[in-house]
Design an enzyme around this catalytic site. Structure first.
Site, short mmCIF file in Angstrom:
data_model
loop_
_atom_site.label_atom_id
_atom_site.label_comp_id
_atom_site.label_asym_id
_atom_site.label_seq_id
_atom_site.Cartn_x
_atom_site.Cartn_y
_atom_site.Cartn_z
N LYS A 41 0.68 -1.30 -0.04
CA LYS A 41 -0.05 -0.21 -0.13
C LYS A 41 0.87 1.12 0.04
O LYS A 41 0.55 2.12 -0.50
CB LYS A 41 -0.86 -0.16 1.32
CG LYS A 41 -0.20 0.21 2.60
CD LYS A 41 -1.37 0.24 3.51
CE LYS A 41 -0.86 0.53 4.86
NZ LYS A 41 0.05 1.90 5.04
N THR A 42 1.94 1.32 0.54
CA THR A 42 2.81 2.42 0.76
C THR A 42 3.48 2.85 -0.79
O THR A 42 3.43 3.84 -1.19
CB THR A 42 4.06 2.09 1.72
OG1 THR A 42 3.47 2.04 2.96
CG2 THR A 42 5.04 3.43 1.77
N ASP A 231 -3.87 7.62 4.32
CA ASP A 231 -3.47 6.49 4.78
C ASP A 231 -4.05 5.63 5.93
O ASP A 231 -4.48 6.58 6.94
CB ASP A 231 -1.76 6.38 5.01
CG ASP A 231 -1.45 5.00 5.00
OD1 ASP A 231 -1.79 3.97 4.54
OD2 ASP A 231 0.10 4.90 5.35
N GLU A 232 -4.08 4.60 6.25
CA GLU A 232 -4.62 3.64 7.36
C GLU A 232 -5.87 4.50 7.80
O GLU A 232 -6.33 4.64 8.82
CB GLU A 232 -3.66 4.25 8.71
CG GLU A 232 -2.47 3.59 8.38
CD GLU A 232 -2.03 2.20 8.49
OE1 GLU A 232 -3.14 1.44 8.64
OE2 GLU A 232 -0.86 1.63 8.32
N GLN A 262 -7.36 -4.79 9.78
CA GLN A 262 -6.40 -4.45 10.64
C GLN A 262 -6.87 -3.02 11.51
O GLN A 262 -6.11 -2.36 12.03
CB GLN A 262 -5.13 -3.98 10.16
CG GLN A 262 -4.56 -4.96 9.26
CD GLN A 262 -3.31 -4.85 8.39
OE1 GLN A 262 -2.28 -4.45 8.98
NE2 GLN A 262 -3.36 -4.69 6.94
N ARG A 612 2.68 -10.01 10.61
CA ARG A 612 3.70 -9.36 10.84
C ARG A 612 5.09 -10.37 10.12
O ARG A 612 6.13 -9.95 9.83
CB ARG A 612 4.16 -8.98 12.23
CG ARG A 612 3.30 -8.04 12.81
CD ARG A 612 2.90 -6.89 11.79
NE ARG A 612 1.68 -6.96 10.97
CZ ARG A 612 1.27 -6.16 10.17
NH1 ARG A 612 2.15 -5.30 9.60
NH2 ARG A 612 0.08 -6.55 9.46
#
Length: 685
Positions: A41-42, A231-232, A262, A612
């Protein structure tokens, strides 16, 4: 509308998969990108920013909202590298609160804010509520009254969720329902007090930004931006969603990126409904789902997918990867917490011998105290570690002391900072502080000056041990508050204040040397800022997590294991991950499942932990937990694996350690435990 037909791939499209390209090339109008864990996504968001600038959108008309300043800086660094255009640095990048602060510094008068306001952090908010609680007489009530931290939590939840106080208390804080009228009085006094002393809290920044958009200056603010990217998005609260809706409208160029699976920050007021309801709120929105994972092996993804698929509230997606097959994750049942600590330490060293550095391994847990036993075992074996998720750097008392000194220089009306500074002087307690501050106010009023000038010019009768520190404080503040043309920078001001801190830290703290070293680190950070106001505001809005953040990256030969709460690990990735204490009662936490939506958030928390891991995943479940309740003897209880693991059992290699088997299949204790001794011990109570 941009033309999506690109003759050949520019750098900002290079290496993107089909879904990522779709998100980057989206034209005008609302866009929701559901970005699964490890799905790039980044890179996608950075490429979209690069594409907008490359195709003619002025960089200073793009707003990029992230949840840390570092995330914004990294994203813009990547964008700039993709198009080799320095103008990307003009993009408005930062957190919601930092952007709100920037706008309010310029347009705040339109919503009644005074120039030079100070931003206070959560601990200061709690302190101010504590002062008001006492002043209004609630601390002396014959009934148990909520503590200042609880009052602050109720206030923040009410403001961020935009729900009435009564509803907030009934749903989230039912144990304080009898005190709603008192809380209402405290909150009104709190609002008035902030106004009087020209301070705002985190929640105010969002409220004032929202109000600014509804004010006569709202059109001016909206006209600043052609594109807004977030973002997020799953971690936004109601206030933030309202700001975006007002800023962009329902047809505007709003791009939000996030993963409902998330969403784990409801305790901060975030609501997963923002992302779940986005397609309904923005009817013409395009939805793009990123499912290709670039982080984990197929076996790890199979386990994570199985856990989250059981959730009834989620966008349908299934992570997949082109990575080669790896080892199955291990679900390891240990006899007790001690056996768990030994196993984790053993396997950490095994992975290290196999070529995985300690810093590329992480141990994750639901809450901070879950690592206590492991920390002892790691120390015994001389395995270095760094722990995240505990006390933040700016919450340390000595750092708050130094920042309070800077705050009274910046805003002489800051009541909380004054209380802290005066009480740093030896021999002066709360009562004397109140008298001294009242005296300063009288002196300032008579002289037509302010409280700070009164402190640096007046003389006070104080006890002998306070004379030298008070004189040093007066001299230091005088030097720091020079004329506007010659005022030293924030780093120089910190250096000038450290001698005063050295005088008082020796009396206040056991390890004054280490604490003074922290202040030197803070001075190094302050050297990057041109003004004291900007330094104070930005470090409050986006504080470093620890002194290691101030000291820069570790040396190449430094190596240490990462210990972290799952909340603090979000956004991280490691080759090897251990998820410890994965037992029912811990994940999900007994304390969380009573909250509305709490059970599903706990499921998402485990999903975040599992995703993770890149190569190796170990999930451990202690079978036996010991307790010290109402006696000196150690009582125990038995635990089952987290209920969230049930649908994923086939995706794990189940292992049992610390429990032996007789030839007849009967389990026996392998750690020297004596159940008869336990029974006898119960009789002695």
């Amino acid at each position: 509308m941009f033309d999506a037909s690109i003759p050949e791939d520019p750098a900002w499209l290079d290496g993107l998969n089909d879904r990522q390209r779709e998100a980057v090339l989206h034209g005008d109008g609302p866009l929701l990108v559901i970005a699964g864990a490890g799905s790039g996504k980044t890179r996608t968001l950075a490429s979209r920013v690069a594409r907008l600038v490359a195709e003619g959108v002025p960089a200073d008309r793009i707003l990029l909202l992230t949840f840390t300043r570092r995330a914004a800086a990294e994203m813009l660094r990547r964008s700039s590298a993709l198009i080799s255009d320095r103008s990307v640095g003009k993009v408005w990048g930062g957190t919601f609160h930092a952007v709100a602060n920037r706008l309010l510094r310029k347009y705040g008068s339109a919503v009644g804010l005074q120039d030079g306001f100070t931003v206070i952090d959560q601990s200061d908010v709690a302190s101010l509520f504590g002062m008001i609680r006492t002043e209004l007489g609630f601390s002396g009530s014959k009934q148990r009254f909520p503590k200042k931290e609880t009052i602050a939590a109720v206030y923040s939840r009410t403001v961020n969720a935009r729900t009435p106080l009564t509803e907030t208390v009934e749903k989230r804080f039912p144990w304080v329902v009898d005190h709603v009228d008192a809380l209402r009085e405290i909150f009104r006094t709190y609002t008035t007090r902030k106004k009087e002393h020209n301070v705002v809290d985190y929640d105010d920044l969002l409220l004032y930004w929202n109000a600014l958009l509804d004010s006569p200056a709202g059109g001016t603010v909206r006209s600043l931006f052609d594109h807004v990217l977030v973002d997020e998005y799953q971690d936004t609260n109601r206030s933030q969603a309202e700001i975006l809706r007002s800023l962009c409208g329902l047809e505007g160029n709003l791009t939000v990126v996030g993963d409902d699976a998330q969403a784990i920050y409801s305790f901060r007021g975030a609501t997963v409904e923002n992302i779940l309801e986005f397609p309904a709120a923005y009817e013409n929105a395009t939805v793009v789902t990123l499912e290709q994972n670039y982080r984990s092996t197929p076996q790890i993804l199979n386990a994570a997918n199985a856990v989250i698929e059981a959730s009834p509230e989620t966008f349908q997606k299934e992570l997949w990867t082109e990575r080669a097959a790896g080892r199955m994750p291990g679900l390891i049942t240990c006899f007790d917490e001690s056996a768990q600590a030994e196993l984790v330490a053993d396997r950490v060293l095994d992975h290290r011998e196999a070529g995985i550095p300690l810093r590329d391994q992480a141990v994750l847990f639901r809450t901070g105290h879950h690592s206590a036993g492991l920390e002892i075992e790691l120390s015994r074996r001389n395995i270095p570690f760094v722990k995240y998720g505990g006390l933040r750097f700016l919450e340390a008392a000595h750092v708050k002391d130094l920042l309070a000194l800077l705050r009274i220089l910046d805003n002489p009306k800051d009541e909380l900072a004054w209380d802290r500074v005066i009480q740093m002087i030896p021999g002066i307690g709360p009562a004397t502080t109140r008298k001294l501050v009242d005296h300063l106010d009288r002196e300032a009023s008579e002289a037509g000056s302010d409280r700070l000038i009164a402190l640096t010019t007046a003389r006070f009768p104080v006890v002998s041990e306070a004379r030298e520190p008070l004189a040093e404080l007066q001299a230091a503040l005088t030097d720091c508050r020079a004329s506007a043309s010659s005022e030293p920078g924030p780093a120089e001001q910190i250096e000038r204040l450290i001698p005063f801190c050295a005088l008082v830290f020796d009396r206040s703290y056991d390890d004054s040397g280490a604490r003074l070293a922290d202040l030197q680190h803070l001075a190094g950070l302050a050297s990057e800022y041109g003004t004291r106001s900007r330094f104070l505001t930005e470090i409050t809005l986006d504080p470093p997590a620890s002194t290691s953040d101030l000291a820069g990256p570790p040396h190449l030969d430094d190596d240490y294991l990462i210990l972290s709460t799952i909340h603090s690990a979000k956004g991280g990735e490691w080759r090897t991950v251990f998820v410890i204490h994965a037992a029912d009662g811990n994940i999900p936490s007994d304390m969380a499942i009573s909250d509305p939506g709490g059970l599903e958030e706990e499921r998402r928390l485990l999903y975040v932990a599992l995703t993770r891991a890149k190569d190796h995943l170990h999930v451990t479940v202690p079978q036996r937990f010991y307790h010290k309740r109402f006696s000196a003897s150690r009582e125990h209880s038995y635990a089952l694996p987290s209920r969230f693991l049930d649908p994923a059992m086939e995706q794990f290699d189940e292992i049992t350690v610390g429990i032996a088997q007789h030839s007849d299949g009967v389990e026996t204790l392998a750690s020297g435990e004596d159940p008869v001794a336990d029974v006898l011990e119960d009789l002695w109570r």
